[in-house]
Design an enzyme around this catalytic site. Structure first.
Site, mmCIF file in Angstrom:
data_model
loop_
_atom_site.group_PDB
_atom_site.id
_atom_site.type_symbol
_atom_site.label_atom_id
_atom_site.label_comp_id
_atom_site.label_asym_id
_atom_site.label_seq_id
_atom_site.Cartn_x
_atom_site.Cartn_y
_atom_site.Cartn_z
ATOM 1 C CE LYS A 26 -1.843 1.647 3.995
ATOM 2 N NZ LYS A 26 -1.606 3.070 4.270
ATOM 3 C CG ASN A 27 2.026 2.905 3.549
ATOM 4 O OD1 ASN A 27 0.912 3.296 3.167
ATOM 5 N ND2 ASN A 27 2.321 2.693 4.817
ATOM 6 N NE ARG A 97 -0.235 12.383 6.763
ATOM 7 C CZ ARG A 97 0.219 13.486 7.310
ATOM 8 N NH1 ARG A 97 -0.608 14.389 7.780
ATOM 9 N NH2 ARG A 97 1.499 13.716 7.401
ATOM 10 C CB CYS A 121 -5.191 6.644 10.191
ATOM 11 S SG CYS A 121 -5.512 4.979 9.651
ATOM 12 N NE ARG A 128 -1.085 10.562 10.159
ATOM 13 C CZ ARG A 128 -1.160 9.521 9.355
ATOM 14 N NH1 ARG A 128 -2.311 8.945 9.115
ATOM 15 N NH2 ARG A 128 -0.080 9.056 8.773
ATOM 16 N N PRO A 129 -0.227 16.555 11.175
ATOM 17 C CG PRO A 129 1.741 16.883 12.380
ATOM 18 C CD PRO A 129 0.528 16.018 12.309
ATOM 19 C CB ILE A 130 0.913 18.806 6.026
ATOM 20 C CG1 ILE A 130 0.094 20.103 6.077
ATOM 21 C CG2 ILE A 130 0.006 17.605 5.908
ATOM 22 C CD1 ILE A 130 -0.514 20.458 4.715
ATOM 23 C CG ASP A 131 4.922 20.542 10.814
ATOM 24 O OD1 ASP A 131 4.178 19.540 10.785
ATOM 25 O OD2 ASP A 131 5.981 20.572 11.455
ATOM 26 C CG LEU A 132 8.110 17.698 8.951
ATOM 27 C CD1 LEU A 132 8.292 16.203 9.084
ATOM 28 C CD2 LEU A 132 9.407 18.423 9.300
ATOM 29 C CG ASP A 311 2.311 1.274 9.651
ATOM 30 O OD1 ASP A 311 1.790 2.107 10.416
ATOM 31 O OD2 ASP A 311 2.758 1.568 8.530
ATOM 32 C CB ILE A 333 5.721 6.751 15.113
ATOM 33 C CG1 ILE A 333 6.911 5.783 15.075
ATOM 34 C CG2 ILE A 333 5.598 7.570 13.821
ATOM 35 C CD1 ILE A 333 8.231 6.327 14.617
ATOM 36 N NE ARG A 404 -7.453 4.170 4.998
ATOM 37 C CZ ARG A 404 -6.554 4.460 5.933
ATOM 38 N NH1 ARG A 404 -6.884 4.412 7.191
ATOM 39 N NH2 ARG A 404 -5.340 4.813 5.614
HETATM 40 N N1 EPU Z 1 4.918 14.641 11.291
HETATM 41 C C1 EPU Z 1 4.929 15.980 11.595
HETATM 42 N N2 EPU Z 1 4.802 16.886 10.580
HETATM 43 C C2 EPU Z 1 4.665 16.487 9.282
HETATM 44 C C3 EPU Z 1 4.676 15.118 8.974
HETATM 45 C C4 EPU Z 1 4.796 14.212 10.014
HETATM 46 O O1 EPU Z 1 5.032 16.356 12.755
HETATM 47 O O2 EPU Z 1 4.565 17.368 8.410
HETATM 48 C C5 EPU Z 1 5.030 13.664 12.383
HETATM 49 C C6 EPU Z 1 3.831 12.706 12.438
HETATM 50 O O3 EPU Z 1 2.729 13.271 13.110
HETATM 51 C C7 EPU Z 1 4.431 11.520 13.159
HETATM 52 C C8 EPU Z 1 5.899 11.544 12.707
HETATM 53 O O4 EPU Z 1 6.114 12.822 12.122
HETATM 54 O O5 EPU Z 1 4.377 11.733 14.539
HETATM 55 C C9 EPU Z 1 6.281 10.508 11.703
HETATM 56 O O6 EPU Z 1 5.325 10.406 10.715
HETATM 57 P P1 EPU Z 1 5.689 10.186 9.177
HETATM 58 O O7 EPU Z 1 5.618 11.510 8.507
HETATM 59 O O8 EPU Z 1 6.932 9.387 9.024
HETATM 60 O O9 EPU Z 1 4.451 9.325 8.765
HETATM 61 P P2 EPU Z 1 3.773 9.399 7.385
HETATM 62 O O10 EPU Z 1 4.806 9.629 6.363
HETATM 63 O O11 EPU Z 1 2.593 10.305 7.459
HETATM 64 C C10 EPU Z 1 3.981 6.869 6.721
HETATM 65 C C11 EPU Z 1 2.998 5.784 6.442
HETATM 66 C C12 EPU Z 1 2.318 5.386 7.730
HETATM 67 C C13 EPU Z 1 3.375 4.911 8.711
HETATM 68 C C14 EPU Z 1 4.417 6.010 8.918
HETATM 69 C C15 EPU Z 1 5.554 5.592 9.808
HETATM 70 C C16 EPU Z 1 2.299 6.266 4.188
HETATM 71 C C17 EPU Z 1 1.206 6.684 3.272
HETATM 72 N N3 EPU Z 1 2.019 6.258 5.486
HETATM 73 O O12 EPU Z 1 3.203 7.941 7.258
HETATM 74 O O13 EPU Z 1 1.442 4.331 7.416
HETATM 75 O O14 EPU Z 1 2.777 4.592 9.934
HETATM 76 O O15 EPU Z 1 4.956 6.424 7.655
HETATM 77 O O16 EPU Z 1 6.198 4.494 9.283
HETATM 78 O O17 EPU Z 1 3.389 5.913 3.742
HETATM 79 C C18 EPU Z 1 -0.451 2.982 7.659
HETATM 80 O O18 EPU Z 1 -0.098 2.404 6.622
HETATM 81 O O19 EPU Z 1 -1.377 2.552 8.388
HETATM 82 C C19 EPU Z 1 0.234 4.203 8.053
HETATM 83 C C20 EPU Z 1 -0.268 5.054 8.939
#
Ligand code: EPU
Length: 424
Positions: A26-27, A97, A121, A128-132, A311, A333, A404
């Protein structure tokens, strides 16, 4: 009746055995599909999992004007030549997301993108933030405006830059790679995530003519190119499915062979299973769990790859309820990924919630069937494992969350001997 009202009814305690095949990740699919926007040429993708999140991504592509031609059950061709739109609608982005993965390719190709805050989710504190992402695109020269409920990003052509991730982020790393591959000049990304799905994205983009170095390492260097070509790509096997099935086999004492997988992607789980006294055998693309009657408890602490994946955390907790001794489950995380613990306690598990990030599980305990609601994708599949372990009948609703990310899970588990039915 809508799929939101569908449920699984599972009678636990049935012996499971046999072979289960792992589907495409999926990811990885959720990044390769939007990456098709980076070229005007045709992109052919195979081993796509047939899951709701992939369907939503395809709908997003179609909504932008892409033409998607199905070429088989799990393959398609994507044509984005005629896209003129660079705005993502609220309806689909709120459901997914990973819609955030469309932003970088649209910005890189069209110099402009408008999008609302993405959904998905509920596992972080609040939205869930997107600041980065915003910070990263700004570092590459994008002008950022907030226009009502929409972000509006503009940059005639992004410019290469050095960027350090103050927080390790999987999708953040992937977005910056996509943005930088058509930027002018060199980008150096530091403190990147190292998940195998990121390496897959780099392999795909390099195959289309991108110049990206440092795959699998925390520093990634991208020399921007003027254009990318089309390409063919096979989605890698889903490492989270692989790990989930391995945990399910161990928790239900089932001799399961997991095929079409890459065991090297779940080394942290395999090392943990070994410490607990659960044996396994592996080949390059298969994994066999050798069931143990009794196994020991073990602590886990979730971590970025190659550490223990968040996960798999919820599924591992089910295993811990069947292990002899005390296991500490430490989620590092996300803030809201232990909410399922309450449901397990209702099923008979002995769990103490120390704080929003830590659970203590005392095992082994017998679990009993209950009426449950799937809170999110990963906790949802964990509830299925709990139901397979439990005595009696369990009903799980809100299974859109499970659909999903897991293709046709009901039929695949039935083939192993599970007593599971789907009621729509
Ligand atoms: N974060 C921020 N700001 C941002 C982005 C992330 O503070 O702009 C924080 C998040 O809130 C979290 C941490 O950074 O606390 C790490 O999150 P990350 O950004 O690595 O997660 P992601 O990229 O949103 C992906 C997977 C997730 C998986 C995580 C960690 C996808 C589509 N999603 O999420 O998958 O849990 O990496 O490995 O690739 C799932 O498949 O169920 C799932 C949630």
């Amino acid at each position: 009746m809508s799929i939101f009202m569908s449920k699984f009814i599972i009678t636990g305690g049935r012996p499971l055995a046999g072979e289960i095949e792992v589907k495409g990740a999926k990811n990885s699919a959720l990044k390769i599909l939007p990456a098709a926007l980076l070229t005007e040429e045709t992109v052919s993708i195979s081993n796509l999992p047939d899951i709701e999140d992939v369907r939503r991504s395809i709908e997003l592509l179609e909504g932008l004007g892409a033409e998607i031609k199905k070429t088989g059950h799990s393959s398609c061709d994507i044509e984005t030549k005629n896209i003129k739109k660079f705005e993502l609608g609220e309806k689909l982005t709120k459901k997914l997301r990973a819609s955030i993965m469309f932003v970088a390719p649209l910005l890189a190709r069209f110099g402009e993108v408008k999008f609302p805050h993405p959904g998905g989710c509920v596992i972080g504190a609040g939205e869930r933030p997107i600041d980065l992402f915003i910070d990263g695109f700004a570092a590459l020269g994008a002008e950022i405006k907030i226009d009502g409920r929409f972000y509006h990003l503009k940059a005639k052509r992004l410019k290469g830059a050095e960027y350090f991730f103050t927080m390790i982020s999987v999708t953040g790393t992937e977005a910056m790679i996509m943005a930088a591959c058509l930027a002018k000049g060199r980008t150096i990304l530091k403190n990147c995530a190292m998940e195998p799905e990121i390496s897959a994205l780099i392999e795909y983009l390099n195959g289309c003519g991108a110049k990206i170095k440092g795959t699998g390492s925390p520093t990634i260097t991208i020399e921007g190119v003027d254009r990318l070509s089309g390409g063919k790509f096979t989605i890698m096997p889903d490492r989270i499915e692989t790990g989930t099935f391995a945990i399910m086999a161990a928790a239900t004492h089932a001799p399961l062979t997991i095929t079409k997988c890459r065991p090297e992607h779940i080394e942290s789980l395999l090392a943990t299973l070994q410490k607990m006294g659960i044996s396994y055998k592996t080949g390059t693309d298969w994994l066999k769990i050798i069931p143990a009657k009794k196994f020991k408890s073990h602590n886990i602490k979730t971590h970025e790859y190659p550490g223990f994946p968040t996960d798999l955390q919820a599924s591992f907790t089910i295993l811990a309820t069947q292990a002899y001794g005390v296991s500490m489950i430490h989620e590092t995380i996300y803030d809201r990924r232990l909410l399922y613990a309450d449901m397990l306690t209702q099923m008979g598990a002995n769990i103490i919630m120390c704080d929003p990030h830590r659970l203590v599980v005392n095992g082994p305990t017998r679990l009993y069937g209950k009426r449950l609601t799937s809170p999110d994708l990963r906790a949802g599949i964990a509830m299925i494992i709990a139901a397979l372990v439990a005595q009696g009948e369990t009903e799980i609703d809100n299974i859109y969350q499970i659909d999903r990310g897991y293709e046709n899970i009901c039929e695949r588990l039935k083939k192993l001997g599970a007593d599971i039915k789907r009621v729509d």
